[in-house]
Design an enzyme around this catalytic site. Structure first.
Site, PDB file in Angstrom:
ATOM      1  N   GLU B  28      -0.607   8.140  13.894  1.00 52.20           N
ATOM      2  CA  GLU B  28      -1.767   8.961  13.553  1.00 52.20           C
ATOM      3  C   GLU B  28      -3.015   8.422  14.258  1.00 52.20           C
ATOM      4  O   GLU B  28      -3.332   7.237  14.122  1.00 52.20           O
ATOM      5  CB  GLU B  28      -1.958   8.974  12.031  1.00 52.20           C
ATOM      6  CG  GLU B  28      -0.826   9.718  11.324  1.00 52.20           C
ATOM      7  CD  GLU B  28      -0.690   9.357   9.848  1.00 52.20           C
ATOM      8  OE1 GLU B  28      -1.626   8.783   9.270  1.00 52.20           O
ATOM      9  OE2 GLU B  28       0.382   9.649   9.279  1.00 52.20           O
ATOM     10  N   GLU B  59       4.376  10.509   7.739  1.00 54.24           N
ATOM     11  CA  GLU B  59       4.828   9.123   7.891  1.00 54.24           C
ATOM     12  C   GLU B  59       6.345   9.010   7.977  1.00 54.24           C
ATOM     13  O   GLU B  59       6.875   8.217   8.762  1.00 54.24           O
ATOM     14  CB  GLU B  59       4.305   8.255   6.740  1.00 54.24           C
ATOM     15  CG  GLU B  59       2.829   7.917   6.833  1.00 54.24           C
ATOM     16  CD  GLU B  59       1.915   9.051   6.392  1.00 54.24           C
ATOM     17  OE1 GLU B  59       2.429  10.069   5.890  1.00 54.24           O
ATOM     18  OE2 GLU B  59       0.686   8.921   6.548  1.00 54.24           O
ATOM     19  N   ASP B  84       0.536   0.146   3.511  1.00 58.74           N
ATOM     20  CA  ASP B  84       0.816   0.807   2.233  1.00 58.74           C
ATOM     21  C   ASP B  84       1.610   2.096   2.450  1.00 58.74           C
ATOM     22  O   ASP B  84       2.422   2.492   1.615  1.00 58.74           O
ATOM     23  CB  ASP B  84      -0.498   1.175   1.534  1.00 58.74           C
ATOM     24  CG  ASP B  84      -1.464   0.009   1.461  1.00 58.74           C
ATOM     25  OD1 ASP B  84      -1.707  -0.474   0.359  1.00 58.74           O
ATOM     26  OD2 ASP B  84      -1.952  -0.439   2.520  1.00 58.74           O
ATOM     27  N   PHE B  85       1.331   2.765   3.588  1.00 60.58           N
ATOM     28  CA  PHE B  85       1.968   4.060   3.848  1.00 60.58           C
ATOM     29  C   PHE B  85       3.434   3.924   4.248  1.00 60.58           C
ATOM     30  O   PHE B  85       4.147   4.918   4.347  1.00 60.58           O
ATOM     31  CB  PHE B  85       1.202   4.831   4.934  1.00 60.58           C
ATOM     32  CG  PHE B  85      -0.258   5.055   4.624  1.00 60.58           C
ATOM     33  CD1 PHE B  85      -0.733   4.965   3.318  1.00 60.58           C
ATOM     34  CD2 PHE B  85      -1.159   5.354   5.628  1.00 60.58           C
ATOM     35  CE1 PHE B  85      -2.083   5.162   3.034  1.00 60.58           C
ATOM     36  CE2 PHE B  85      -2.505   5.558   5.352  1.00 60.58           C
ATOM     37  CZ  PHE B  85      -2.973   5.459   4.053  1.00 60.58           C
ATOM     38  N   HIS B 128      -4.617   1.011  -0.357  1.00 61.70           N
ATOM     39  CA  HIS B 128      -4.904   0.679   1.046  1.00 61.70           C
ATOM     40  C   HIS B 128      -5.070  -0.827   1.241  1.00 61.70           C
ATOM     41  O   HIS B 128      -5.730  -1.264   2.174  1.00 61.70           O
ATOM     42  CB  HIS B 128      -6.181   1.373   1.526  1.00 61.70           C
ATOM     43  CG  HIS B 128      -6.071   2.864   1.590  1.00 61.70           C
ATOM     44  ND1 HIS B 128      -6.120   3.655   0.476  1.00 61.70           N
ATOM     45  CD2 HIS B 128      -5.902   3.705   2.641  1.00 61.70           C
ATOM     46  CE1 HIS B 128      -6.008   4.934   0.842  1.00 61.70           C
ATOM     47  NE2 HIS B 128      -5.868   4.982   2.145  1.00 61.70           N
TER      48      HIS B 128
END
Lengths: 321, 322
Positions: B28, B59, B84-85, B128
């Protein structure tokens, strides 16, 4: 469309081989010779055979968890298919993957996720690779109606369209996700084709039990994708003849509907009728073909059962490259 | 040569893309914008739109598309923004990427690096700021790297890109701007080899990522109090360099593990359990853990600092062993 005898008999042989293998898996499962589960694809073979015969050298394939015998059409020997299903050394992963992971990279098979739908982005990644290569190869990506409601499928389709990648999505819509009918979980009539416009893709709907119709529709869409127009969706209408897995009694649905599909939409019988009516083949030749394939499958089961099992030491050798 | 940790990562990426045209970068906002942490800045201009690509906010597919591209011959080094993603794509990583070769056989390999920015960053909040490395340590099939210095970041990222296996590469957000000496030119650091960041004789402090800096500061304080602490940075969490840990405790006979993630089920839990199973005879005391409090990281910075380990907490834990 005028077909050559050679094309028709070859197509039929692949169709029959896939059917008889799917039936063989059911039979040996009943005899307790299969260590895992069988998700029979009996009845849905034409969708896979009819589309795959349009493929060419250098294409990639993300196959589905039903009609696993289809990898034979891509050139994986039945011996190795059965060895993998029986968890033996001569299977592609030596008993590590099993029935959902029959594969051979040299034939372009990308592999498959048992968590259905998670493998759709893998197919998109292969299409990105092909696009960079700049040849006219494409990815054939198979998925089911139930899987179509998963997030990764949406992501993969949007991505493939946004990057205009050479991938043909082929939905085998057998109408059932274990016990849930697609029309209970989904509000649209055509869960493959109806969504195409939302991604900016073209689509077609085809009778998935008519192998020649599937061939024609796939030929048209695959040529469109090969020409660099971006991805497309082919939705093939089918019906799951048997339970989700062998042992599933299907008490959640009307057996009369299943019988109707079995009687009127049997893809193998339909092809046989077509061939006999058009003098492509004789009854005797059909009979001979049944016998030859059955012998081949019996030999494959024997081969697989004679293949040694993987050992515990092998486990640690198959994880990292 | 002095460069920031972030620049070291960027240099590794650029040099590897120059060396091997199969290396591609996507994620991204990584193209014209250069990534939200600025690490891929300039790559788009050098290598073009085929090899440096923005992706949809997808993701799961960033991981899966990377894997499919890797299977078919590319060497994707993909960016997942905040680590975190990675949990959005947990199944994709845990079931698919890590197990693909095992499930399909040795014709299959996934030479892919998944880069992500990890750790607390002063008020980024509960979604995050996490260190999720330990979650991925649980599955076989992944290499997990968490460099603590600019030099390690560059050398290890190069090794990761050249590896034929899937690698999770965690870059700590607070380290990006830290400027440090790195070797000149092309060099690699082997995966699976720990590094002693400070030699000592009384206790081994095992720490990763940003926590190495905290451990070094703690070691300085401890030295003033007469305790000689050795700081061992595993650098790769999987595979873990058990031999280096053994060698260190054979000398010090005491150990603590410092990590920034939550304590329960963390890296420290694994290392401490492994040490008591395999190195019990060398230990003169329990292997203690210093980790984040078992709460979601708060948005309020003062409270955030209460949650994550710091040098005083490490000093306190070490002293408890003497």
């Amino acid at each position: 469309m005028a077909y050559s005898k050679e094309f028709i008999t070859d197509l039929y042989r692949k169709l029959l081989g896939t059917r008889l293998s799917e039936e063989k898996l059911v039979a040996i499962y009943k005899e307790g010779r299969v260590p895992g589960h069988i998700h029979s694809g009996v009845g849905q073979e034409a969708t896979h055979v009819g589309s795959l015969v349009t493929s060419k050298e250098g294409d990639y394939f993300k196959l589905a968890h039903r009609v696993v015998s289809i990898s034979s059409v891509l050139g994986v020997p039945f011996n190795n298919i059965y060895a993998e299903i029986l968890g033996r050394q001569d299977g592609n992963s030596r008993g590590g993957g099993g029935v959902n992971h029959i594969a051979d990279f040299s034939k372009g098979i990308l592999g498959m996720s048992g968590t259905l739908g998670c493998d759709m982005p893998f197919a998109v990644g292969a299409a990105y690779r092909l696009k960079l290569e700049g040849k006219d190869n494409i990815v054939y990506c198979y998925y089911g109606d139930g899987t179509s409601n998963r997030g990764p499928v949406h992501e993969a389709m949007n991505w493939a369209a946004a990057w205009k990648l050479p991938i043909l999505f082929i939905m085998d819509n057998n109408q059932w996700a274990i016990s849930t009918c697609i029309y209970e979980s989904t509000a649209i009539e055509n869960p493959g084709a109806d969504r195409a416009a939302a991604y900016g893709m073209t689509s077609k709907i085809v009778d998935g039990t008519d192998v020649l119709a599937v061939y024609e529709a796939t030929k048209e869409l695959s040529e469109y994708v090969r020409a660099g127009n971006g991805p497309a969706i082919l939705e093939a209408k089918n019906y799951r003849w048997r339970g989700h897995f062998e042992g599933d009694q299907c008490k959640y649905r009307d057996p009369a509907i299943t019988e109707k599909w079995q009687k009127k939409r049997n893809c193998v019988k339909r092809m046989e009728n077509y061939m006999l009516e058009n003098d492509f083949i004789s009854e005797d030749e059909i009979k001979t073909m049944y016998e030859e394939i059955d012998a081949e499958l019996n030999a494959a089961v024997d081969f697989a059962e004679a293949s040694p099992k993987a050992t515990a030491e092998d486990l640690f050798n198959n994880i990292f490259a | 040569m002095q460069v920031t940790y972030g620049q070291a990562v960027a240099d590794a990426l650029r040099e590897e893309m120059e060396r091997d045209e199969m290396v591609v970068v996507f994620g991204e906002d990584v193209a014209q914008h250069g990534g939200i942490f600025g690490i891929t800045r300039g790559l788009y201009e050098i290598f073009g739109e085929d090899r440096v690509k923005n992706t949809p906010i997808s993701e799961t597919s960033i991981i899966g598309v990377g894997a499919g591209a890797a299977l078919t011959g590319l060497r994707p080094c993909i960016e997942l923004m905040y680590s975190d993603f990675l949990l959005v794509a947990f199944s994709e990583i845990y079931h698919c990427v890590a197990k693909w070769r095992f499930m399909h056989g040795d014709q299959y390999k996934i030479p892919m690096v998944i880069r992500a920015a990890a750790g607390s960053a002063f008020g980024a909040g509960a979604e995050h700021s996490n260190c999720v490395e330990s979650l991925f340590m649980h599955t076989p099939g992944l290499i997990i790297i968490s460099p603590s210095t600019a030099a390690d970041a560059k050398g290890l990222l190069k090794s990761a890109i050249r590896s034929d296996n899937p690698v999770l590469f965690f870059e700590h957000k607070q380290l990006y701007q830290v400027k440090e000496e790195i070797p000149e030119g092309d060099y690699t650091i082997p995966i699976g080899v720990a590094d002693i960041k400070r030699e000592g004789t009384d206790i081994t402090i095992i720490a990763m990522g940003l926590m190495v800096k905290k451990a070094l500061a703690a070691a300085e304080k401890l030295a003033a109090e007469g305790i000689s602490a050795e700081v061992l940075d595993p650098r790769t969490i999987a595979p873990l360099d058990k031999e280096a840990i053994r060698k260190s405790v054979e000398k010090t006979h005491r150990a603590i593990v410092v990590e920034e993630g939550n304590k329960t089920g963390g890296i420290g839990a694994e290392i401490a359990a492994m040490m008591q199973e395999e190195m019990y005879d060398e230990l003169d005391g329990p292997v203690l853990r210093v980790a984040a409090l078992d709460v979601p990281l708060p948005y309020d910075v003062a409270l955030e600092l209460v949650c994550v380990p710091n040098e005083d907490k490490i000093v306190e834990a070490v002293k408890a062993l003497f």
